[in-house]
Design a protein around this motif. Structure first.
Motif, mmCIF file in Angstrom:
data_model
loop_
_atom_site.group_PDB
_atom_site.id
_atom_site.type_symbol
_atom_site.label_atom_id
_atom_site.label_comp_id
_atom_site.label_asym_id
_atom_site.label_seq_id
_atom_site.Cartn_x
_atom_site.Cartn_y
_atom_site.Cartn_z
ATOM 1 N N LEU A 476 0.855 -1.179 0.000
ATOM 2 C CA LEU A 476 0.000 0.000 0.000
ATOM 3 C C LEU A 476 0.893 1.231 0.000
ATOM 4 N N VAL A 478 1.171 5.024 0.421
ATOM 5 C CA VAL A 478 0.413 6.100 1.052
ATOM 6 C C VAL A 478 1.095 7.411 0.698
ATOM 7 N N ARG A 483 -4.751 9.274 6.835
ATOM 8 C CA ARG A 483 -4.409 7.856 6.931
ATOM 9 C C ARG A 483 -5.632 6.958 7.115
ATOM 10 N N GLU A 486 -5.520 4.032 4.658
ATOM 11 C CA GLU A 486 -4.451 3.137 5.091
ATOM 12 C C GLU A 486 -4.903 2.266 6.255
ATOM 13 N N VAL A 502 3.129 -1.524 4.037
ATOM 14 C CA VAL A 502 2.690 -0.134 3.932
ATOM 15 C C VAL A 502 3.916 0.746 3.708
ATOM 16 N N HIS A 504 5.094 4.695 3.024
ATOM 17 C CA HIS A 504 4.740 6.114 3.016
ATOM 18 C C HIS A 504 5.711 6.866 2.103
ATOM 19 N N THR A 518 -3.963 6.965 -2.168
ATOM 20 C CA THR A 518 -3.441 5.670 -1.725
ATOM 21 C C THR A 518 -3.496 4.712 -2.907
ATOM 22 N N ARG A 530 -6.481 2.483 -7.014
ATOM 23 C CA ARG A 530 -5.937 3.781 -6.610
ATOM 24 C C ARG A 530 -7.099 4.689 -6.251
#
Length: 558
Positions: A476, A478, A483, A486, A502, A504, A518, A530
């Motif tokens: 994922l 981010v 968030r 997420e 995850v 970032h 995201t 997306r």
């Protein structure tokens, strides 16, 4: 003195294969061994069998591997080993030169790789290694992982039932598996036993790929000759490429399908490609065709096809397409076997890869036809002898170079545009498919929309890439300070015991490219979804779509 390995034979182990395995791969070529690497890296119990007991390096076909293929090598953990397995000095790689012969005249200026050069669209550069060199590397890594590879095991029968599939050898040995991958080449036994037919155009003529062995020719060509050349003269055309320091691949033909050229005829063509008189040994001559033969499906129940077993086309990047097959298929099989995905997810393998292969095959065949027209025009102009330095000869070479340059196109689309735009496992954006620009072989723009390859890049200043961070699981990305999305994905993945990485991304350039939302990236580095907010059904609906889990139709879903 410049190093390099002698041409050699790759021997497959001849031990007895296991009686039971989750996935049986039939075929120990580069694609079959790559499938075992992909699956074993995901914890799948896999074994490989092959009818042959060895593979000979001098019969190597594919040599060049694109940056996209090198991305796969990097994730499999074999990239440095592949780099180390060079059979001729890497400094011979000077780009693809278009010449009248190896020692002749350059017809089109060549953009030689630079000492300080940088790649586009990828953190990786292309490399050249014979496919049997890849087999050596893959076999070593599989042995380290304890993956059994067995040569001398000819498949004779496949028996599917609701719980699995039996593969039976000619002497009656039975291997029980959950799935069988047929990676056993263009004349695939697996494909035939599964009853899968092929479609596409048959060839009207044939060509031969020669491997010729020289003595020490450095006094004529220098200690570091160009290892990759495309020759245009009155007697030879096509690739003249080094396989080792003494072995070269040369093309001969086209010939009528029924014609069997003599050894003298083939060696005369090879000498014309070198451009000087030299002693040559004809090591091998293998037939290939400019034609397209693609399986009508890449899946039949528990049987899946990959590489040449699934698609044979005009040469040029075929091995890379086989690697793309196993990367697409591998994570899906692993997810099904781990209970994270429904078996229906395997249908998306056929949906995604078969259409992609048709695109590339159609392009390759059309490119071949254009090349033949160009060659005819060149020979009508007349390629002067290399020792003819007259003004008239120089003018003709310039005219030939201009004719070649007219038809030259790039291949960025072939290399990177693996778009999957008819898949039941991808959540497309509203209106996306209607707005997609046509696929083009020579054009590629980094595209962060669902179905496209996720654009790669560096995520730290020490060389770590986005693909390194994605790793082997769903990821994922981010790119927003909000968030909530997420947290919803993390909660849903945790409830399913589904591995999820995850990442970032705060780099402004990444956010400019991907958008400030995201992005769900599949293990094969393609984008599954997306958005800035979750659709109806939340993160669970997105993961269900990605993993092939049946759900009732959702409003707004595509």
């Amino acid at each position: 003195m410049t190093g390099g390995r002698d041409v050699h034979t790759v021997h497959f182990p001849t031990t007895t294969p296991p009686d039971r395995v989750q996935v049986l791969v039939v075929g120990a070529g580069p694609v079959g061994l790559a499938a075992a690497l992909e699956l074993s890296g995901r914890g799948v119990d896999v074994a490989v069998v092959d009818r042959a007991t060895s593979a000979t390096l001098v019969r190597a076909g594919a040599m060049g591997h694109t940056p996209r293929v090198v991305e796969h090598f990097r994730r499999w953990g074999v990239l440095q080993s592949v780099r180390d397995e060079w059979t001729f000095p890497p400094e011979w790689n000077q780009g693809i030169r278009l010449v009248t012969s190896l020692v002749g005249h350059e017809l089109v200026p060549n953009r030689r790789p630079e000492f300080t050069g940088a790649a586009r669209h990828s953190t990786e550069e292309a490399l050249r290694r014979p496919q049997s060199a890849l087999q050596q590397v893959f076999l070593r890594h599989l042995a380290h992982r304890g993956v059994p590879v067995t040569g001398g095991w000819p498949l004779a029968e496949l028996r599917q039932d609701t719980d699995g599939i039996d593969a039976v050898s000619e002497d009656g040995q039975v291997i029980r598996a959950q799935y069988v991958i047929g990676a056993d080449g263009g004349s695939s036994t697996v494909r035939a036993l599964a009853g899968i037919t092929r479609e596409g155009e048959h060839a009207q003529e044939k060509r031969l790929r020669l491997i010729v062995r020289t003595g020490d020719i450095s006094a004529t060509v220098g200690p570091a000759p160009s290892g990759t050349n495309i020759v245009f003269n009155q007697h030879a055309d096509g690739f003249l490429a080094a396989v080792s320091a003494r072995d070269w691949r040369v093309y001969a033909g086209p010939f009528p399908l029924e014609h069997e050229p003599t050894e003298a005829e083939l060696l005369a063509t090879a000498r014309a490609a070198f451009g000087f008189d030299l002693d040559l040994e004809l090591v091998s001559a293998t037939t290939f065709y400019h034609a397209t033969r693609i399986a009508t499906t890449f899946r039949s129940g528990r049987v899946l096809l990959a590489g040449d077993a699934a698609h044979v086309r005009t040469p040029g990047g075929n091995l890379g397409e086989g690697f793309g097959d196993v990367v697409n298929l591998g994570w899906k099989l692993a997810a099904v076997l781990a209970g994270h995905a429904a078996a229906d997810l395997l249908d998306s393998y056929d949906q995604e890869r078969r259409k992609h292969n048709w695109r590339v095959a159609d392009h390759a065949l059309e490119r071949s036809r254009r090349s033949q027209v160009t060659l005819a025009a060149i020979r009508q102009i007349g390629v002067p002898a290399d020792d003819d330095l007259s003004a008239e000869a120089q003018a003709r070479r310039a005219a030939i170079g201009a004719r070649i340059a007219e038809g030259r196109t790039g291949a960025d689309g072939v290399t990177f545009d693996e778009r999957y735009d008819e898949s039941t496992a991808i959540w497309y954006e509203d209106g996306q498919l209607d707005a997609e620009w046509p696929w083009q072989a020579d054009v590629y723009t980094d595209d962060p929309r669902p179905g496209h390859r996720a654009p790669n890049g560096l995520v730290d200043p020490y060389g770590g890439t986005l693909y390194d961070r994605v790793g082997a699981d769903l990821a994922l990305l981010v790119l927003t300070e909000d968030r909530d999305v997420e947290h919803a994905f993390v909660a849903e993945a945790t409830a399913r015991a589904l591995p999820l990485t995850v990442i970032h991304l705060t780099d402004p350039a990444a956010r400019e490219l991907y958008g400030t939302g995201t992005v769900l990236v599949r293990p094969d580095q393609h984008i599954a979804w997306r958005g800035t907010e979750l659709p109806l059904g939340g993160a669970g609906a997105v993961l269900d779509r990605t993993l092939g889990v049946p759900r009732r139709a959702l409003v707004g879903a595509r």
